[in-house]
Design a protein around this motif. Sequence first.
Motif, short mmCIF file in Angstrom:
data_model
loop_
_atom_site.label_atom_id
_atom_site.label_comp_id
_atom_site.label_asym_id
_atom_site.label_seq_id
_atom_site.Cartn_x
_atom_site.Cartn_y
_atom_site.Cartn_z
N UNK A 159 1.08 -1.29 0.02
CA UNK A 159 -0.17 -0.06 -0.10
C UNK A 159 0.88 1.31 -0.17
N UNK A 160 0.35 2.30 -0.31
CA UNK A 160 1.08 3.68 -0.37
C UNK A 160 1.01 4.17 1.09
N UNK A 161 2.20 4.52 1.51
CA UNK A 161 2.35 4.99 2.75
C UNK A 161 3.10 6.41 2.75
N UNK A 162 2.72 7.26 3.80
CA UNK A 162 3.48 8.46 3.81
C UNK A 162 3.44 9.07 5.26
N UNK A 163 4.50 9.34 5.82
CA UNK A 163 4.52 10.01 7.22
C UNK A 163 4.41 11.62 7.16
N UNK A 164 3.88 12.33 8.18
CA UNK A 164 3.56 13.61 8.17
C UNK A 164 4.73 14.34 8.61
N UNK A 165 5.86 14.37 7.79
CA UNK A 165 6.95 15.23 8.06
C UNK A 165 7.03 15.84 6.68
N UNK A 166 6.42 16.96 6.54
CA UNK A 166 6.17 17.74 5.43
C UNK A 166 7.23 18.40 4.83
N UNK A 167 8.32 18.47 5.47
CA UNK A 167 9.58 19.01 4.93
C UNK A 167 10.29 17.94 3.85
N UNK A 168 9.89 16.92 4.01
CA UNK A 168 10.67 15.75 3.21
C UNK A 168 10.11 15.95 1.87
N UNK A 169 9.24 16.72 1.59
CA UNK A 169 8.83 17.08 -0.04
C UNK A 169 9.09 18.53 -0.11
#
Length: 480
Positions: A159-169
């Motif tokens: 599944x597609x996963x993402x952690x909420x550390x927005x600075x990584x984008x």
Amino acid sequence: MEHFENNSSRRKFLKSGLVAAATFTIVPRHVLGGKNFLAPSDKLYVAGVGIGGKGYSNLRNIYNSGNAVLSHLCDVDDRRAAKTREEHPKAKYYHDWRELFEKERKKFDAVCVSTPDHNHAVIALGAMQLKKHVFVEKPLTHDIYEARVLKQAAQKYKVITQMGNQGSSNDGLRKMQEWYEAGLLGDIHTVYCWTDRPVWPQGIPWSKSPAQVPKELNWDLWLGTAKNRDYVEKLVPFNWRGWWDFGTGALGDMGCHLLDAPCSVLNLQSPTHVEASVGTVYVDEFKRGYFPESCPPSSHVILTFKETPTNKTKLKLHWMDGGIKPERPEELDAGDNFGGGNGTLFIGTKGKMMCGTYNQNPRLLPVSRNLEVNVPETKKRVEGSTNGHYKQWVDACIAGYGKQEVSSPFETAASLTESLLIANLAIRAHDVQVVKDGKATYPGRNIKLIWDDANMRVTNFDEVNQFIKRDYRDGFKLSI
């Protein structure tokens, strides 16, 4: 593999429903025609668990990505849930995420988890077992063991996963990667990360005065995986961060933002050693307070990482919180605010660079050097403005597993989270009592912990290993 365990009334669901869930196709795909079919106009149907505060902003950004529908909402506190519910009146509302998953599992595609830290893993794992994509607020997990479980689950369930550390984008991270890979800094031997957190109480005793639970709050569901205890004032909705049963302290709050740059730029995996010093709390003029349930008011942790194929020297990563900051680099002007309350500083054999929170405002030092270098862009930027991190995840979910990259998938987010939780082991070691001949001592205050990554344990102070995997309350267990 791990799975979440609900109470006895749900065991039949766990034995059959979770297994069967892997065969369910999402509603739009099912309606539109067959397995793996996805129309360009398709939407991602998202269930939000924890919808107040940070949950509100996470869901707002997911919704504003343009291709998401907030189909289901869940929160244990009706007061915190009110604003999101008002803005999305068609979304079906639940208090218990387990009931939501059981009754509505055919009707949503993805889950956004924005609860307190101690409930992240059990909810995220339950969603992945239903083959749902997941976005989880930082830190990814409360314990190191949980980070390993979620990393394995993401690979198993695809599944597609993402952690909420927005600075990584953010572009800032990619610019620093380009500077480093261009050789402008040489080998990095020292990194400093600092924060003005905690901005909530820490280093204090638990209240001895139980309070009346607000009628809008389901206290039992809020406790979730944590042990049962009486409700106290001023814990919900914010100050839980300073208590080990629920939060992960300043490191948990800001570590995934500030350690993101060194972990990503240098491709750090796991530290080999960790040591810490912590701020002292006094209950009176002479006696040191002993409050092992509460995170300390300040700390300085040093993580040691071995050399890598691209960074041919050992690295000392310093974490500082509670107002502690490193020495100001001599290259900075006296009037420079040195990153404000939060920042990251890299020191290499050929140069230095620094950035602020979320990898913003990256700068080479001295600042004049930024005008002299012209490094080409080699890293793909993430499209979108403030909600680019969220849009990236939504678009990847719609495209399907393996089709589009995300900035902070669990495969990397778990390693980042583990590093800060290993740092927390050194902090927690300070309050581990060892009683011998009737006398209590605190040997963890003078030990550099040796971390065995393969076996997920500290090898030279076994007493601290109790914090790698905690006990879970019945009804909310991670079990094999």
